[in-house]
Motif scaffolding. Structure first.
Motif, PDB file in Angstrom:
ATOM      1  N   MET A   1       5.556  -8.663 -26.676  1.00  0.00           N
ATOM      2  CA  MET A   1       4.812  -9.863 -26.512  1.00  0.00           C
ATOM      3  C   MET A   1       3.480  -9.879 -26.982  1.00  0.00           C
ATOM      4  N   VAL A   2       3.074 -10.936 -27.745  1.00  0.00           N
ATOM      5  CA  VAL A   2       1.823 -10.976 -28.468  1.00  0.00           C
ATOM      6  C   VAL A   2       0.763 -11.424 -27.373  1.00  0.00           C
ATOM      7  N   LYS A   3      -0.271 -10.713 -27.331  1.00  0.00           N
ATOM      8  CA  LYS A   3      -1.235 -11.349 -26.423  1.00  0.00           C
ATOM      9  C   LYS A   3      -2.494 -12.129 -27.137  1.00  0.00           C
ATOM     10  N   THR A   4      -2.815 -12.895 -26.508  1.00  0.00           N
ATOM     11  CA  THR A   4      -3.697 -13.818 -27.022  1.00  0.00           C
ATOM     12  C   THR A   4      -5.117 -13.516 -27.250  1.00  0.00           C
ATOM     13  N   PRO A   5      -5.951 -14.131 -28.011  1.00  0.00           N
ATOM     14  CA  PRO A   5      -7.480 -13.562 -27.813  1.00  0.00           C
ATOM     15  C   PRO A   5      -8.046 -13.959 -26.447  1.00  0.00           C
ATOM     16  N   PHE A   6      -7.746 -14.976 -25.982  1.00  0.00           N
ATOM     17  CA  PHE A   6      -8.055 -15.495 -24.672  1.00  0.00           C
ATOM     18  C   PHE A   6      -7.552 -15.123 -23.276  1.00  0.00           C
ATOM     19  N   ILE A   7      -7.025 -13.969 -23.433  1.00  0.00           N
ATOM     20  CA  ILE A   7      -6.183 -13.429 -22.357  1.00  0.00           C
ATOM     21  C   ILE A   7      -7.232 -13.010 -21.080  1.00  0.00           C
ATOM     22  N   HIS A   8      -8.246 -12.382 -21.478  1.00  0.00           N
ATOM     23  CA  HIS A   8      -9.636 -12.435 -20.394  1.00  0.00           C
ATOM     24  C   HIS A   8     -10.716 -13.319 -20.987  1.00  0.00           C
ATOM     25  N   THR A   9     -11.013 -14.338 -20.018  1.00  0.00           N
ATOM     26  CA  THR A   9     -11.942 -15.162 -20.294  1.00  0.00           C
ATOM     27  C   THR A   9     -13.137 -15.357 -19.347  1.00  0.00           C
ATOM     28  N   GLY A  10     -14.039 -15.756 -19.762  1.00  0.00           N
ATOM     29  CA  GLY A  10     -15.114 -16.288 -18.585  1.00  0.00           C
ATOM     30  C   GLY A  10     -15.878 -17.758 -19.134  1.00  0.00           C
ATOM     31  N   GLY A  11     -15.999 -18.504 -18.183  1.00  0.00           N
ATOM     32  CA  GLY A  11     -16.537 -19.494 -18.551  1.00  0.00           C
ATOM     33  C   GLY A  11     -17.581 -20.360 -17.476  1.00  0.00           C
ATOM     34  N   GLY A  12     -17.974 -21.520 -17.969  1.00  0.00           N
ATOM     35  CA  GLY A  12     -18.844 -22.191 -16.873  1.00  0.00           C
ATOM     36  C   GLY A  12     -19.087 -23.576 -17.491  1.00  0.00           C
ATOM     37  N   CYS A  13     -19.428 -24.538 -16.560  1.00  0.00           N
ATOM     38  CA  CYS A  13     -19.831 -25.811 -16.909  1.00  0.00           C
ATOM     39  C   CYS A  13     -21.293 -25.977 -16.950  1.00  0.00           C
ATOM     40  N   PHE A  14     -21.626 -26.985 -18.027  1.00  0.00           N
ATOM     41  CA  PHE A  14     -22.962 -27.291 -18.394  1.00  0.00           C
ATOM     42  C   PHE A  14     -23.268 -28.916 -18.518  1.00  0.00           C
ATOM     43  N   GLY A  15     -24.410 -29.251 -18.561  1.00  0.00           N
ATOM     44  CA  GLY A  15     -24.712 -30.435 -18.732  1.00  0.00           C
ATOM     45  C   GLY A  15     -25.387 -31.224 -17.686  1.00  0.00           C
ATOM     46  N   ALA A  16     -25.626 -32.346 -17.417  1.00  0.00           N
ATOM     47  CA  ALA A  16     -25.180 -33.588 -18.077  1.00  0.00           C
ATOM     48  C   ALA A  16     -25.666 -33.962 -19.023  1.00  0.00           C
ATOM     49  N   PHE A  17     -24.974 -34.573 -20.207  1.00  0.00           N
ATOM     50  CA  PHE A  17     -25.312 -35.275 -21.163  1.00  0.00           C
ATOM     51  C   PHE A  17     -25.004 -36.649 -21.152  1.00  0.00           C
ATOM     52  N   THR A  18     -25.814 -37.623 -21.727  1.00  0.00           N
ATOM     53  CA  THR A  18     -25.593 -39.008 -21.718  1.00  0.00           C
ATOM     54  C   THR A  18     -25.094 -39.070 -23.171  1.00  0.00           C
ATOM     55  N   THR A  19     -23.915 -39.934 -23.214  1.00  0.00           N
ATOM     56  CA  THR A  19     -23.063 -40.273 -24.517  1.00  0.00           C
ATOM     57  C   THR A  19     -22.751 -41.601 -24.525  1.00  0.00           C
ATOM     58  N   LYS A  20     -22.547 -42.285 -25.652  1.00  0.00           N
ATOM     59  CA  LYS A  20     -22.444 -43.492 -25.714  1.00  0.00           C
ATOM     60  C   LYS A  20     -20.672 -43.740 -26.026  1.00  0.00           C
ATOM     61  N   GLN A  21     -20.288 -44.601 -25.160  1.00  0.00           N
ATOM     62  CA  GLN A  21     -18.810 -45.213 -25.283  1.00  0.00           C
ATOM     63  C   GLN A  21     -18.622 -46.357 -25.375  1.00  0.00           C
ATOM     64  N   GLY A  22     -18.654 -47.174 -26.872  1.00  0.00           N
ATOM     65  CA  GLY A  22     -18.535 -48.562 -26.855  1.00  0.00           C
ATOM     66  C   GLY A  22     -20.237 -48.788 -26.850  1.00  0.00           C
ATOM     67  N   ARG A  23     -20.321 -49.782 -25.939  1.00  0.00           N
ATOM     68  CA  ARG A  23     -21.835 -50.179 -25.486  1.00  0.00           C
ATOM     69  C   ARG A  23     -22.470 -49.734 -24.582  1.00  0.00           C
ATOM     70  N   LYS A  24     -21.742 -49.028 -23.719  1.00  0.00           N
ATOM     71  CA  LYS A  24     -22.213 -48.538 -22.457  1.00  0.00           C
ATOM     72  C   LYS A  24     -22.443 -46.657 -22.673  1.00  0.00           C
ATOM     73  N   GLN A  25     -23.488 -46.388 -21.670  1.00  0.00           N
ATOM     74  CA  GLN A  25     -23.689 -45.071 -21.839  1.00  0.00           C
ATOM     75  C   GLN A  25     -23.346 -44.223 -20.563  1.00  0.00           C
TER      76      GLN A  25
END
Length: 125
Positions: A1-25
């Motif tokens: 079985m081949v192990k993926t590079p992401f078998i042991h991961t660490g993570g987190g959330c960051f932001g908030a960012f204001t982005t534009k979708q159509g005419r609204k932010q």
């Protein structure tokens, strides 16, 4: 079985960012998953910072990179809630043989930093 590079991961959330979708932010957040083996990263975008959107980003991550064995993160409320929901879903899959055989899910070990210990985030922070 081949192990993926992401078998042991660490993570987190960051932001908030204001982005534009159509005419609204709109506000959006980022979720960054880092491989603890190779230091590769996988970015995801979240529309809201709650457990449902975080679980959706984890399922998109698992579809592309494979299901990790171990996930390390800080004590974000969305991550703690996601951990509880994943374990509840895994217990329900064990009871249903059809679902269990179709998905063949492994238990994901989710390791949290102690509260107020941001210095323990190391590579993923």
């Amino acid at each position: 079985m081949v192990k993926t590079p992401f078998i042991h991961t660490g993570g987190g959330c960051f932001g908030a960012f204001t982005t534009k979708q159509g005419r609204k932010q709109v506000k959006q957040w980022g979720c960054l998953v880092s491989s603890l083996n190779l230091r590769a990263i996988h970015p995801e975008i979240l529309d809201r910072l709650d457990a449902d959107y975080f679980l959706n980003s984890k399922s998109r991550f698992s579809a592309r990179r494979g299901v990790p064995e171990r996930v390390c993160s800080d004590n974000g409320t969305n991550m703690i809630r996601a951990d509880k929901e994943l374990w509840a879903a895994a217990l329900s899959w064990e009871k249903d043989d059809k679902v269990h055989n179709a998905l063949l899910r492994k238990g994901i070990e989710w390791e949290f930093n102690p509260p107020n210990a941001s210095h323990m985030g190391s590579a993923w922070e």
